[in-house]
Design a protein around this motif. Structure first.
Motif, mmCIF file in Angstrom:
data_model
loop_
_atom_site.group_PDB
_atom_site.id
_atom_site.type_symbol
_atom_site.label_atom_id
_atom_site.label_comp_id
_atom_site.label_asym_id
_atom_site.label_seq_id
_atom_site.Cartn_x
_atom_site.Cartn_y
_atom_site.Cartn_z
ATOM 1 N N ASP A 195 0.813 -1.216 0.000
ATOM 2 C CA ASP A 195 0.000 0.000 0.000
ATOM 3 C C ASP A 195 0.847 1.267 0.000
ATOM 4 N N VAL A 196 2.094 1.185 0.464
ATOM 5 C CA VAL A 196 2.986 2.353 0.402
ATOM 6 C C VAL A 196 3.267 2.699 -1.061
ATOM 7 N N ALA A 197 3.631 1.676 -1.840
ATOM 8 C CA ALA A 197 3.901 1.902 -3.268
ATOM 9 C C ALA A 197 2.649 2.397 -3.977
ATOM 10 N N ARG A 198 1.507 1.805 -3.658
ATOM 11 C CA ARG A 198 0.260 2.211 -4.321
ATOM 12 C C ARG A 198 -0.088 3.670 -3.998
ATOM 13 N N GLY A 199 0.153 4.064 -2.759
ATOM 14 C CA GLY A 199 -0.122 5.446 -2.374
ATOM 15 C C GLY A 199 0.742 6.428 -3.139
ATOM 16 N N PHE A 200 2.020 6.105 -3.300
ATOM 17 C CA PHE A 200 2.904 6.992 -4.048
ATOM 18 C C PHE A 200 2.557 7.016 -5.525
ATOM 19 N N ILE A 201 2.139 5.866 -6.060
ATOM 20 C CA ILE A 201 1.700 5.832 -7.459
ATOM 21 C C ILE A 201 0.515 6.771 -7.652
ATOM 22 N N ALA A 202 -0.444 6.720 -6.720
ATOM 23 C CA ALA A 202 -1.614 7.607 -6.806
ATOM 24 C C ALA A 202 -1.180 9.070 -6.787
ATOM 25 N N ASN A 203 -0.241 9.406 -5.896
ATOM 26 C CA ASN A 203 0.240 10.798 -5.819
ATOM 27 C C ASN A 203 0.902 11.231 -7.111
ATOM 28 N N LEU A 204 1.712 10.347 -7.682
ATOM 29 C CA LEU A 204 2.429 10.695 -8.921
ATOM 30 C C LEU A 204 1.463 10.805 -10.098
ATOM 31 N N LEU A 205 0.450 9.954 -10.128
ATOM 32 C CA LEU A 205 -0.562 10.055 -11.181
ATOM 33 C C LEU A 205 -1.289 11.390 -11.092
ATOM 34 N N ALA A 206 -1.664 11.776 -9.872
ATOM 35 C CA ALA A 206 -2.352 13.060 -9.685
ATOM 36 C C ALA A 206 -1.441 14.214 -10.078
ATOM 37 N N LEU A 207 -0.160 14.096 -9.766
ATOM 38 C CA LEU A 207 0.794 15.151 -10.073
ATOM 39 C C LEU A 207 0.892 15.400 -11.575
ATOM 40 N N ARG A 208 0.773 14.345 -12.364
ATOM 41 C CA ARG A 208 0.846 14.527 -13.825
ATOM 42 C C ARG A 208 -0.528 14.669 -14.472
ATOM 43 N N GLY A 209 -1.566 14.830 -13.637
ATOM 44 C CA GLY A 209 -2.885 15.128 -14.162
ATOM 45 C C GLY A 209 -3.716 13.925 -14.546
ATOM 46 N N ALA A 210 -3.240 12.719 -14.233
ATOM 47 C CA ALA A 210 -4.001 11.501 -14.535
ATOM 48 C C ALA A 210 -4.942 11.226 -13.357
ATOM 49 N N ASN A 211 -5.902 12.131 -13.158
ATOM 50 C CA ASN A 211 -6.709 12.110 -11.948
ATOM 51 C C ASN A 211 -7.625 10.905 -11.834
ATOM 52 N N GLU A 212 -8.193 10.449 -12.936
ATOM 53 C CA GLU A 212 -9.099 9.300 -12.855
ATOM 54 C C GLU A 212 -8.332 8.041 -12.484
ATOM 55 N N GLU A 213 -7.117 7.882 -13.039
ATOM 56 C CA GLU A 213 -6.283 6.745 -12.662
ATOM 57 C C GLU A 213 -5.882 6.844 -11.195
ATOM 58 N N ALA A 214 -5.520 8.043 -10.764
ATOM 59 C CA ALA A 214 -5.133 8.250 -9.368
ATOM 60 C C ALA A 214 -6.286 7.895 -8.437
ATOM 61 N N LEU A 215 -7.490 8.276 -8.832
ATOM 62 C CA LEU A 215 -8.665 7.998 -8.012
ATOM 63 C C LEU A 215 -8.891 6.497 -7.883
ATOM 64 N N ARG A 216 -8.686 5.767 -8.967
ATOM 65 C CA ARG A 216 -8.852 4.309 -8.903
ATOM 66 C C ARG A 216 -7.848 3.683 -7.933
ATOM 67 N N GLU A 217 -6.613 4.166 -7.992
ATOM 68 C CA GLU A 217 -5.593 3.640 -7.067
ATOM 69 C C GLU A 217 -5.967 3.949 -5.612
ATOM 70 N N LEU A 218 -6.471 5.146 -5.362
ATOM 71 C CA LEU A 218 -6.862 5.520 -4.004
ATOM 72 C C LEU A 218 -8.057 4.704 -3.521
ATOM 73 N N GLN A 219 -8.976 4.388 -4.420
ATOM 74 C CA GLN A 219 -10.126 3.570 -4.034
ATOM 75 C C GLN A 219 -9.677 2.169 -3.635
#
Length: 201
Positions: A43-67
């Motif tokens: 979950d640590v890696a998944r959390g950082f992936i979500a943050n990096l996705l949001a940082l580059r504007g891939a918000n829907e992908e980031a939201l899926r990772e956070l869910q």
């Protein structure tokens, strides 16, 4: 789980953290994904992936990772907070409200979630309710210039010019740039309140 996978995942997360520090975000995301491939429950890696996705504007992908993350970390307030932030950016205000409220249920002192809740309530045309959330934000974080700014603008919209001026005076004491912006904006109706003014005729 094999010891090798645990050690490998730890090493990959350490490497990725340095890549983030060096602002090599695409490389860091790939490295975190390698860690996640070793352990899908990382979950640590998944959390950082979500943050990096949001940082580059891939918000829907980031939201899926956070869910996915929320399903395994249901008591971690930062997860629904981050979901609310992303949902707000996607214009999903009702969903963002639910996420911010969930974060506050888990941690009532999470000042950023009170601020986010205030903004989505304004976006939904509910400024009176937003006042309570913004007041709580500034109580928990007295040096929050944007919390004070939004609070003043909400009072202004609701016709309480005296309270808006009082907040402006308060802001001048510790954040003069935001106070100057507030002075200018008090002369006009902010975009998020335009539809409300139209409804009021």
């Amino acid at each position: 789980m094999r010891i090798g996978a645990l050690i490998g995942g730890w090493w990959l997360r350490e490497l990725a953290s340095w890549q983030v520090f060096l602002k090599r975000h695409a490389l860091a995301e790939a490295t975190y994904r390698r860690a996640l491939a070793l352990n899908e429950n990382d979950d640590v890696a998944r959390g950082f992936i979500a943050n990096l996705l949001a940082l580059r504007g891939a918000n829907e992908e980031a939201l899926r990772e956070l869910q996915l993350l929320a399903s395994v970390r249901p008591k971690q307030a930062s997860i629904p907070f981050n979901m609310g932030f992303i949902q707000e950016s996607l214009g999903q205000f009702s969903e963002a409200e639910s996420s911010f409220r969930k974060a506050l249920e888990l941690d009532p002192k999470l000042d950023r979630a009170w601020y986010g809740l205030g903004l989505v309530l304004i976006s939904q045309g509910r400024p009176t309710e937003a006042l309570g959330a913004l007041k709580r934000n500034t109580e928990l974080q007295p040096m929050s210039p944007y919390g004070w700014y939004q609070l003043a603008m909400t009072h202004h919209h609701l016709g309480d010019a005296a309270e808006a001026r009082r907040i402006k005076k308060h802001l001048e004491g510790f954040e003069p740039k935001v106070a100057a912006q507030l002075t200018r904006d008090l002369e006009q109706v902010p975009p998020q309140f335009e539809s409300l003014r139209a409804q009021q005729g």
